[in-house]
Scaffold this active site. Sequence first.
Site, short mmCIF file in Angstrom:
data_model
loop_
_atom_site.label_atom_id
_atom_site.label_comp_id
_atom_site.label_asym_id
_atom_site.label_seq_id
_atom_site.Cartn_x
_atom_site.Cartn_y
_atom_site.Cartn_z
N ILE A 20 0.80 -1.10 0.13
CA ILE A 20 -0.09 -0.39 -0.13
C ILE A 20 0.86 0.90 -0.15
O ILE A 20 -0.09 2.37 -0.12
CB ILE A 20 -1.14 0.51 1.44
CG1 ILE A 20 -0.06 0.51 2.43
CG2 ILE A 20 -2.32 -1.03 1.44
CD1 ILE A 20 -0.89 0.67 3.87
N GLY A 21 1.75 1.17 0.20
CA GLY A 21 3.08 2.07 0.21
C GLY A 21 4.53 1.98 -0.37
O GLY A 21 4.92 0.81 0.16
N GLY A 23 8.40 3.52 -0.57
CA GLY A 23 9.83 4.20 -0.23
C GLY A 23 11.27 3.22 -1.05
O GLY A 23 11.18 2.51 -1.80
N ALA A 24 12.37 4.25 -0.49
CA ALA A 24 13.03 3.37 -1.55
C ALA A 24 13.70 2.12 -0.75
O ALA A 24 14.55 1.20 -1.76
CB ALA A 24 14.53 4.68 -1.74
N ALA A 26 12.06 0.22 1.08
CA ALA A 26 10.95 -0.39 2.65
C ALA A 26 9.83 -0.17 1.50
O ALA A 26 8.84 0.56 0.22
CB ALA A 26 10.66 0.37 3.61
N SER A 27 8.79 -1.57 2.28
CA SER A 27 7.37 -1.35 1.25
C SER A 27 6.65 -1.67 2.61
O SER A 27 6.41 -1.85 3.91
CB SER A 27 6.98 -3.08 1.08
OG SER A 27 5.62 -3.40 0.74
N LYS A 44 5.35 -1.54 7.96
CA LYS A 44 6.98 -1.34 6.75
C LYS A 44 7.65 -2.12 7.49
O LYS A 44 8.67 -2.89 8.32
CB LYS A 44 7.40 -0.46 7.78
CG LYS A 44 7.97 0.62 6.83
CD LYS A 44 8.49 2.10 7.56
CE LYS A 44 10.00 2.54 6.72
NZ LYS A 44 9.94 4.07 7.20
N ASP A 141 12.46 15.75 7.45
CA ASP A 141 11.64 15.55 6.36
C ASP A 141 10.41 15.47 6.36
O ASP A 141 9.83 14.87 6.06
CB ASP A 141 11.62 13.82 5.93
CG ASP A 141 11.49 13.30 4.09
OD1 ASP A 141 11.79 14.86 3.23
OD2 ASP A 141 11.69 12.20 4.04
#
Length: 544
Positions: A20-21, A23-24, A26-27, A44, A141
């Site tokens: 559902i999301g 990153g560079a 990570a899932s 995560k 961030d």
Amino acid sequence: MSQLDPLPSDLPFRIISKTIGRGAYASIKKAIPPHDTTPIFAVKFIHKAYAVKHGRISAKQIAMEVSLHSHIGQHPNIIEWFATGEDAIWKWIAMEYAEGGDLFDKIEADVGVSEDIAHFYFTQLISGVSYMHSKGVGHRDIKPENILLSDSGNLKIADFGLATLFEYQGQTKLSTTMCGSPPYIAPEVISCSKSTQSRHAPKGSGYAANLCDIWSCGVVLFVLLVGNTPWDEPTAQSWEFEEYLGKKGRSTDDLWQKLPSSVLSLLRGMMNVDPRKRFSFNHIKQHPWYTRRNPLLTADGKMTDPLSLATQMLEGLRIDFSQQPTSSQRVQRGSDAMDLDDDHTTRFSFTQPETPINDVMFDWERPPRVNATTAFSASQPTRTSDGGICTMTNGSAGHPFESLADEPSMSQFTPAPSVPLSLTQHARRFRDIVPNYSLTRFFSHLSSPLLLQMLSDALHQLNVPIPPVSQIQGREHAGWIKVKTLDGRQCSMNGDIVIDTYIAGEAELLEVRFVKVKGDPLEWRRFFKNVVVLCKDGVYVPSA
């Protein structure tokens, strides 16, 4: 990374979704307790070796994320931390699931939200960040991608992958790591980065992470109010920033002219280029704009009327078919649009690698389909000679697509922004009006080949590279176009345009969903608007 790295097998929960999301390195997936169906939470998964090799991040920083998130995840405006674990390959973090999705997916690009809504979410952002800072933690961030919503519409700060402990037992320390997204980053982070990365320049003393967060919060407030960032990046490469510097914060740029005059001194204080003179939380909380009366806000910072807030937000989303596509930032004054800067090395590098963890490993969960469960008339829509389906009048008795009048994402296409009565009459909570899925979707009466050609032409006009039409038709879907490009501020953005058949009785439309994988949600919204405007002849709009 290969598919030889399956997720841990002995997890203390059950995974119930695809990705559902992402990153560079990570899932994120949804999960539930081992013997129950609630609560649904997010997990995560960080691929440790991939993160260290490609993510420009150390094993220590991964451990730091877990430690710091658990230290601060007990505030109503911060994603709550639940548990963590790891095996030789993966580290996982279980946390609260922000069911409302991206806040900035619900904000109109180049428009923003009303002063009351901006004020409401800004006070929640400040509440969360000031709590974080009181624990000695800097986020580093803060940007729209990391600002989510609960299912009740409250703001939730997410992603502590770049967080740092700037204060411990009364001792403060400066940071030197390059962190953040170019439009939201504080200028001293770039200055410090340039001096520490150059062999010849003297080593920078570092920057205060907490003061950088305050700058970023100021940029977020600016974006809430006008639907755009004030500049690409706070460096000499941006004429908007140069003018802001030269005029000591009293910019004559059009975007600044859109702001309420009462908020200008607050923004100038938060975005003071000299960190020593930048506003503290005490300054912010005493500012007249912060203490202004807001009908959406209770005295203790809660939402007074979730349904009213949701209705106002949905009414604020509008696609104007008479407008030309827009870019995030204008061309530099006095330059030709084709006259690109040759010296690309002057732009600083991004925090994360441009290629996220691979697609094969993580099968992206598709957003929910619209329900066509109402009883429909069996009459066939009129087909045109080229195989398309004629646009039909909505709202007539027994019309096959009458249920779409109640679909929240359809309200953005009506000539006058309005929320269907059917939504507000039956609504009991925020998410009954503003759905948890992305509103970057539309329906089309065209045939699949015609629509794919139209989308392909639109993307070509926007200089977005895609494969030939013959290669974007699929078996499982009517079409699937992968998008990888730079947004208007030269930041990386990628996602998918997924086309499925929407069947109501014997009639059908095509449903087109824009699914963001990586990038600024407001920039993705702008990209969606630009494509839709170029495809306006193929967009199905219910009649009033």
